[in-house]
Design a protein around this motif. Structure first.
Motif, mmCIF file in Angstrom:
data_model
loop_
_atom_site.group_PDB
_atom_site.id
_atom_site.type_symbol
_atom_site.label_atom_id
_atom_site.label_comp_id
_atom_site.label_asym_id
_atom_site.label_seq_id
_atom_site.Cartn_x
_atom_site.Cartn_y
_atom_site.Cartn_z
ATOM 1 N N MET A 1 -12.062 16.836 4.075
ATOM 2 C CA MET A 1 -12.844 15.616 4.288
ATOM 3 C C MET A 1 -12.306 14.767 5.434
ATOM 4 O O MET A 1 -12.846 13.697 5.702
ATOM 5 C CB MET A 1 -12.865 14.791 3.008
ATOM 6 N N ARG A 2 -11.270 15.218 6.076
ATOM 7 C CA ARG A 2 -10.665 14.420 7.149
ATOM 8 C C ARG A 2 -11.584 14.344 8.361
ATOM 9 O O ARG A 2 -12.419 15.199 8.586
ATOM 10 C CB ARG A 2 -9.305 14.992 7.528
ATOM 11 N N GLY A 3 -11.390 13.286 9.129
ATOM 12 C CA GLY A 3 -12.183 13.090 10.339
ATOM 13 C C GLY A 3 -13.558 12.510 10.079
ATOM 14 O O GLY A 3 -14.389 12.476 10.983
ATOM 15 N N GLN A 4 -13.807 12.043 8.865
ATOM 16 C CA GLN A 4 -15.116 11.498 8.508
ATOM 17 C C GLN A 4 -15.055 10.012 8.170
ATOM 18 O O GLN A 4 -16.003 9.455 7.626
ATOM 19 C CB GLN A 4 -15.694 12.284 7.327
ATOM 20 N N GLY A 5 -13.914 9.379 8.452
ATOM 21 C CA GLY A 5 -13.779 7.951 8.208
ATOM 22 C C GLY A 5 -13.429 7.575 6.779
ATOM 23 O O GLY A 5 -13.458 6.398 6.424
ATOM 24 N N VAL A 6 -13.075 8.548 5.953
ATOM 25 C CA VAL A 6 -12.769 8.277 4.544
ATOM 26 C C VAL A 6 -11.535 7.387 4.417
ATOM 27 O O VAL A 6 -11.542 6.393 3.680
ATOM 28 C CB VAL A 6 -12.604 9.593 3.750
ATOM 29 N N ALA A 7 -10.458 7.715 5.128
ATOM 30 C CA ALA A 7 -9.230 6.910 5.039
ATOM 31 C C ALA A 7 -9.486 5.482 5.513
ATOM 32 O O ALA A 7 -9.011 4.527 4.894
ATOM 33 C CB ALA A 7 -8.111 7.559 5.850
ATOM 34 N N SER A 8 -10.239 5.321 6.575
ATOM 35 C CA SER A 8 -10.550 3.980 7.078
ATOM 36 C C SER A 8 -11.347 3.173 6.066
ATOM 37 O O SER A 8 -11.089 1.985 5.860
ATOM 38 C CB SER A 8 -11.335 4.070 8.388
ATOM 39 N N GLU A 9 -12.312 3.820 5.427
ATOM 40 C CA GLU A 9 -13.125 3.103 4.443
ATOM 41 C C GLU A 9 -12.311 2.728 3.216
ATOM 42 O O GLU A 9 -12.449 1.621 2.683
ATOM 43 C CB GLU A 9 -14.347 3.934 4.049
ATOM 44 N N SER B 1 0.868 -1.168 0.000
ATOM 45 C CA SER B 1 0.000 0.000 0.000
ATOM 46 C C SER B 1 0.908 1.223 0.000
ATOM 47 O O SER B 1 1.451 1.614 1.032
ATOM 48 C CB SER B 1 -0.921 -0.028 1.222
ATOM 49 N N TRP B 2 1.087 1.799 -1.174
ATOM 50 C CA TRP B 2 2.130 2.785 -1.395
ATOM 51 C C TRP B 2 1.752 4.205 -1.028
ATOM 52 O O TRP B 2 2.460 4.881 -0.286
ATOM 53 C CB TRP B 2 2.573 2.722 -2.856
ATOM 54 N N LEU B 3 0.649 4.692 -1.535
ATOM 55 C CA LEU B 3 0.357 6.110 -1.423
ATOM 56 C C LEU B 3 -1.133 6.300 -1.223
ATOM 57 O O LEU B 3 -1.947 5.610 -1.839
ATOM 58 C CB LEU B 3 0.807 6.802 -2.722
ATOM 59 N N GLY B 4 -1.481 7.220 -0.371
ATOM 60 C CA GLY B 4 -2.892 7.505 -0.154
ATOM 61 C C GLY B 4 -3.063 8.750 0.690
ATOM 62 O O GLY B 4 -2.117 9.232 1.320
ATOM 63 N N GLY B 5 -4.261 9.247 0.692
ATOM 64 C CA GLY B 5 -4.555 10.411 1.505
ATOM 65 C C GLY B 5 -5.969 10.897 1.265
ATOM 66 O O GLY B 5 -6.661 10.440 0.357
ATOM 67 N N VAL B 6 -6.350 11.849 2.116
ATOM 68 C CA VAL B 6 -7.693 12.415 2.075
ATOM 69 C C VAL B 6 -7.565 13.933 2.083
ATOM 70 O O VAL B 6 -6.780 14.488 2.866
ATOM 71 C CB VAL B 6 -8.530 11.928 3.283
ATOM 72 N N ASP B 7 -8.331 14.577 1.217
ATOM 73 C CA ASP B 7 -8.361 16.030 1.170
ATOM 74 C C ASP B 7 -8.628 16.562 2.583
ATOM 75 O O ASP B 7 -9.497 16.038 3.290
ATOM 76 C CB ASP B 7 -9.478 16.486 0.218
ATOM 77 N N PRO B 8 -7.879 17.577 3.018
ATOM 78 C CA PRO B 8 -8.057 18.100 4.386
ATOM 79 C C PRO B 8 -9.501 18.476 4.729
ATOM 80 O O PRO B 8 -9.914 18.334 5.879
ATOM 81 C CB PRO B 8 -7.156 19.337 4.421
#
Length: 153
Positions: A82-90, A73-80
């Motif tokens: 949208m953070r704190g809404q569970g997007v990265a976990s999903e 799992s090389w690269l990932g992220g969430v637009d600031p």
């Protein structure tokens, strides 16, 4: 805010490079396009997951095969915004479920040691610390690994 749509990218990673670069700039602040463009041609069996809000890419998780049974799992992220809404976990959950269904046994990732939020997210999702190194730029990096299990429920 509309409900976020999660999708697995079905095109080539090269076709996703331009929108990914725009998202990387939003996620990381400063991002060297050569870092992504230089690696994309060498990615084997890419697995790209997207979070989309009202047609806009707001998060991503990009992995690829690294040896038999191992997804890196090389690269990932969430637009600031949208953070704190569970997007990265999903995104992570979907990537891991798909990897397990595709026959991968492990997922591995490397994170800058100073990136505590990512390290903690990985730990919450079943990773363990598998190593530590100083990269070519002199940056401390934590290596984490997780054994995948296909959920039969």
């Amino acid at each position: 805010m509309a409900e976020i749509d999660y999708q697995r990218w079905t095109g080539t990673v090269a076709d996703a490079a331009d929108p990914l670069l725009a998202l990387c700039t939003a996620v990381f602040g400063t991002f060297d396009p050569a870092y992504l463009r230089g690696r994309v041609p060498h990615i084997a069996d890419a697995d790209l997951w997207l979070a989309i809000d009202q047609g806009e890419w707001v998060g991503f998780k990009l992995g690829y095969r690294r040896g038999e049974g191992l997804l890196y799992s090389w690269l990932g992220g969430v637009d600031p915004r949208m953070r704190g809404q569970g997007v990265a976990s999903e995104l992570m959950r979907r990537q891991h479920d798909h990897a397990a269904a595709a026959g991968y046994r492990f997922v591995e990732t490397s994170t800058r040691a100073a990136n505590n939020p990512m390290i903690l997210l990985n730990l919450r999702h079943g990773f363990h610390v598998a190593g530590f190194e100083i990269d070519a730029r002199g940056i401390a990096v934590v290596i984490q690994r997780k054994e995948l299990k296909l959920d039969r429920a």
